[in-house]
Design a protein around this motif. Sequence first.
Motif, PDB file in Angstrom:
ATOM      1  N   PHE A   1      10.095 -10.999  32.799  1.00 18.30           N
ATOM      2  CA  PHE A   1       9.178 -11.113  33.917  1.00 18.30           C
ATOM      3  C   PHE A   1       8.155  -9.992  33.818  1.00 18.30           C
ATOM      4  O   PHE A   1       8.507  -8.828  33.624  1.00 18.30           O
ATOM      5  CB  PHE A   1       9.928 -11.019  35.247  1.00 18.30           C
ATOM      6  CG  PHE A   1      10.825 -12.202  35.496  1.00 18.30           C
ATOM      7  CD1 PHE A   1      10.305 -13.376  35.998  1.00 18.30           C
ATOM      8  CD2 PHE A   1      12.184 -12.139  35.211  1.00 18.30           C
ATOM      9  CE1 PHE A   1      11.118 -14.488  36.217  1.00 18.30           C
ATOM     10  CE2 PHE A   1      13.012 -13.233  35.424  1.00 18.30           C
ATOM     11  CZ  PHE A   1      12.471 -14.406  35.927  1.00 18.30           C
ATOM     12  N   VAL A   2       6.880 -10.344  33.913  1.00 20.60           N
ATOM     13  CA  VAL A   2       5.805  -9.367  33.831  1.00 20.60           C
ATOM     14  C   VAL A   2       5.275  -9.146  35.241  1.00 20.60           C
ATOM     15  O   VAL A   2       4.770 -10.079  35.876  1.00 20.60           O
ATOM     16  CB  VAL A   2       4.673  -9.857  32.899  1.00 20.60           C
ATOM     17  CG1 VAL A   2       3.535  -8.853  32.853  1.00 20.60           C
ATOM     18  CG2 VAL A   2       5.230 -10.138  31.514  1.00 20.60           C
ATOM     19  N   GLU A   3       5.388  -7.936  35.712  1.00 19.53           N
ATOM     20  CA  GLU A   3       4.925  -7.594  37.065  1.00 19.53           C
ATOM     21  C   GLU A   3       3.466  -7.168  37.014  1.00 19.53           C
ATOM     22  O   GLU A   3       2.970  -6.710  35.988  1.00 19.53           O
ATOM     23  CB  GLU A   3       5.783  -6.450  37.613  1.00 19.53           C
ATOM     24  CG  GLU A   3       7.257  -6.757  37.571  1.00 19.53           C
ATOM     25  CD  GLU A   3       7.862  -6.907  38.940  1.00 19.53           C
ATOM     26  OE1 GLU A   3       7.173  -6.623  39.922  1.00 19.53           O
ATOM     27  OE2 GLU A   3       9.025  -7.317  38.992  1.00 19.53           O
ATOM     28  N   GLY A   4       2.776  -7.347  38.123  1.00 18.10           N
ATOM     29  CA  GLY A   4       1.395  -6.876  38.223  1.00 18.10           C
ATOM     30  C   GLY A   4       0.383  -7.754  37.519  1.00 18.10           C
ATOM     31  O   GLY A   4      -0.671  -7.277  37.089  1.00 18.10           O
ATOM     32  N   TRP A   5       0.696  -9.039  37.341  1.00 20.16           N
ATOM     33  CA  TRP A   5      -0.242  -9.962  36.714  1.00 20.16           C
ATOM     34  C   TRP A   5      -1.502 -10.015  37.558  1.00 20.16           C
ATOM     35  O   TRP A   5      -1.446 -10.083  38.776  1.00 20.16           O
ATOM     36  CB  TRP A   5       0.405 -11.331  36.598  1.00 20.16           C
ATOM     37  CG  TRP A   5      -0.389 -12.266  35.753  1.00 20.16           C
ATOM     38  CD1 TRP A   5      -1.233 -13.231  36.193  1.00 20.16           C
ATOM     39  CD2 TRP A   5      -0.441 -12.311  34.337  1.00 20.16           C
ATOM     40  NE1 TRP A   5      -1.801 -13.891  35.137  1.00 20.16           N
ATOM     41  CE2 TRP A   5      -1.337 -13.339  33.978  1.00 20.16           C
ATOM     42  CE3 TRP A   5       0.157 -11.584  33.322  1.00 20.16           C
ATOM     43  CZ2 TRP A   5      -1.624 -13.665  32.660  1.00 20.16           C
ATOM     44  CZ3 TRP A   5      -0.122 -11.917  32.025  1.00 20.16           C
ATOM     45  CH2 TRP A   5      -1.014 -12.939  31.691  1.00 20.16           C
TER      46      TRP A   5
END
Length: 109
Positions: free
Chosen positions: A99-103
């Motif tokens: 999961f990539v946060e801050g997209w």
Amino acid sequence: NWQCFGAPAALFCYIDRDLGRPQWADVGMYLQTVMLLLRAEGLHSCPQMAWSVYRRTVAEILSPPDGLILFCGMSIGFEDVTVDYIRTGRAPLDETVTFVEGWPTGEGS
């Protein structure tokens, strides 16, 4: 494998020979939907890419239209719960997904 694991039905999925990789991925997504619909009806299925290696042999029996190529086969039936085999579980989500946060969000995203 070659006897469809004893399943009473088999599906053979063909795709237009001229379609590219994106469309091959589309077929995979379509087949996943078919498999989910089968489960909703109480059936089990097993996609079998091994059949694509023998596409000419399968074609001798099925006589597909020119321009199509065998993508895969699929066994369809009911699970035989009397067969003793090791059932593998699913890997935990954090082992298979990142999961990539801050997209970035907003206009044009």
